[in-house]
Write an enzyme that holds these catalytic residues in place. Structure first.
Site, short mmCIF file in Angstrom:
data_model
loop_
_atom_site.label_atom_id
_atom_site.label_comp_id
_atom_site.label_asym_id
_atom_site.label_seq_id
_atom_site.Cartn_x
_atom_site.Cartn_y
_atom_site.Cartn_z
N GLU A 178 8.14 -6.91 -10.92
CA GLU A 178 6.95 -7.63 -10.45
C GLU A 178 7.16 -9.12 -10.72
OE1 GLU A 178 3.45 -5.75 -12.05
OE2 GLU A 178 3.61 -4.15 -10.54
N GLY A 182 0.86 -1.18 0.00
CA GLY A 182 0.00 0.00 0.00
C GLY A 182 0.89 1.22 0.00
N HIS A 193 8.09 -3.29 -7.56
CA HIS A 193 7.40 -3.02 -8.86
C HIS A 193 8.41 -2.42 -9.85
CE1 HIS A 193 3.27 -3.34 -7.03
NE2 HIS A 193 3.84 -2.76 -6.00
N SER A 234 5.81 -5.52 -1.20
CA SER A 234 5.82 -4.15 -1.71
C SER A 234 6.14 -3.14 -0.61
CB SER A 234 4.50 -3.87 -2.41
OG SER A 234 4.65 -2.82 -3.30
N ALA A 235 5.19 -2.35 -0.13
CA ALA A 235 5.50 -1.42 0.97
C ALA A 235 6.07 -2.18 2.16
CB ALA A 235 4.26 -0.64 1.37
N1 ASP Z 1 2.81 1.28 -3.33
C1 ASP Z 1 3.68 0.14 -3.40
C2 ASP Z 1 2.94 -1.06 -2.80
O1 ASP Z 1 2.27 -1.69 -3.53
C3 ASP Z 1 5.03 0.40 -2.78
C4 ASP Z 1 5.96 1.10 -3.75
O2 ASP Z 1 5.68 1.06 -4.95
O3 ASP Z 1 6.99 1.63 -3.31
O4 ASP Z 1 2.98 -1.34 -1.63
#
Ligand code: ASP
Length: 269
Positions: free
Chosen positions: A226, A122, A191, A154-155
């Site tokens: 990804e 997120g 990503h 991700s985050a």
């Molecule tokens: N917003 C991304 C995620 O999916 C984190 C990032 O791209 O840095 O958590």
């Protein structure tokens, strides 16, 4: 791809952190890499054409093994209840019980009661601010140093690094610091996107943004495409998943790495 330098096997045992992370134990300027640490850093939760965490499910099951209770940290998204439902359903399908830290007044206790922790994706700024607000960083560091498996997506992978300076996210809230958990001695850019040679877009490419980070900082960066993941256990850091990664280090050209590669030497700072 023809210009890429591929690296398939490198190894070392000493990891140098170049940035003090609050709460970490240091040894003469080095933060000791805990031999017991078990960490799985996933680039993305959903891969095009498949469901939530489907592409990572085999790796997660293999990584967690017989673990039963997983503490879920949903702070990166606004709707924590909905996020917990999604994550709980997916983890139950893999055979694990999920307890979200947002359902209690004592999130630290949930982390202490569980056998593993999963931090979902997120907005990275919102996530890190909440980890500070709920005073969770120290507990997570301690539990991971003791061997509790850590999964980030991700985050949740960004915050495993020394700082969140290589996130793709907007700073929608302000954490007290960009310093994060510092479980690993390198930064993540999740990503990770290769430039499109046909594109007429004039904003910086991802590679240019990461090189700007390295103009100001020394910590290596793993650009995880990804589908890619980094798994750390028994002191080995291995690139997993399908899509490879691009590694950036200060003063050196970017390096392409293939799934299965040992990353210890490339990502030691
Ligand atoms: N917003 C991304 C995620 O999916 C984190 C990032 O791209 O840095 O958590």
């Amino acid at each position: 791809m023809a210009r890429h330098r591929f690296v398939t096997a490198v190894q070392t045992t000493t990891l140098r952190y170049n940035e003090a992370v609050p709460g970490h134990r240091t040894q003469g300027g080095l933060i000791s890499h805990h031999k017991t640490s078990r960490i799985l850093l996933i680039s993305n939760s959903t891969l095009h054409g498949s469901g939530y965490l489907d592409h990572a499910a085999d790796e997660i099951c293999d990584f967690l093994g017989n673990v039963q209770k997983v503490a879920f940290i949903p702070y990166a998204l606004h709707d924590r209840d909905a996020y917990t439902r999604t994550a709980r359903e997916r983890f139950q399908a893999m055979g694990y019980q999920l307890s979200s830290v947002h359902t209690t007044t004592d999130p630290v206790d949930i982390v202490n009661q569980c056998d593993a922790v999963f931090i979902g994706g997120g907005n990275t700024f919102r996530l890190l601010k909440a980890l500070y607000d709920f005073d969770l960083l120290g507990t997570i560091r301690t539990r991971v140093a003791e061997g509790m498996p850590y999964i980030g997506s991700s985050a949740g992978s960004n915050v495993a690094g020394p700082t969140i300076k290589t996130t793709n996210d907007m700073p929608i809230v302000q954490p007290p610091s960009f310093n994060a958990l510092g479980l690993v001695p390198f930064q993540i850019n999740p990503h990770y996107l290769d430039p499109d040679p046909q594109s007429t877009h004039k904003g910086e490419t991802r590679e240019e943004r990461i090189l700007q980070f390295l103009e100001e900082n020394d910590t290596p960066v793993a650009g995880l495409r990804e589908g890619a993941m980094i798994r750390i256990e028994n002191e080995a850091m291995t690139l997993k998943g399908s899509s490879g990664a691009r590694i950036f280090r200060k003063g050196l050209g970017p390096i392409e790495v293939l799934p299965g590669s040992r990353l210890n030497e490339l990502l030691a700072s």
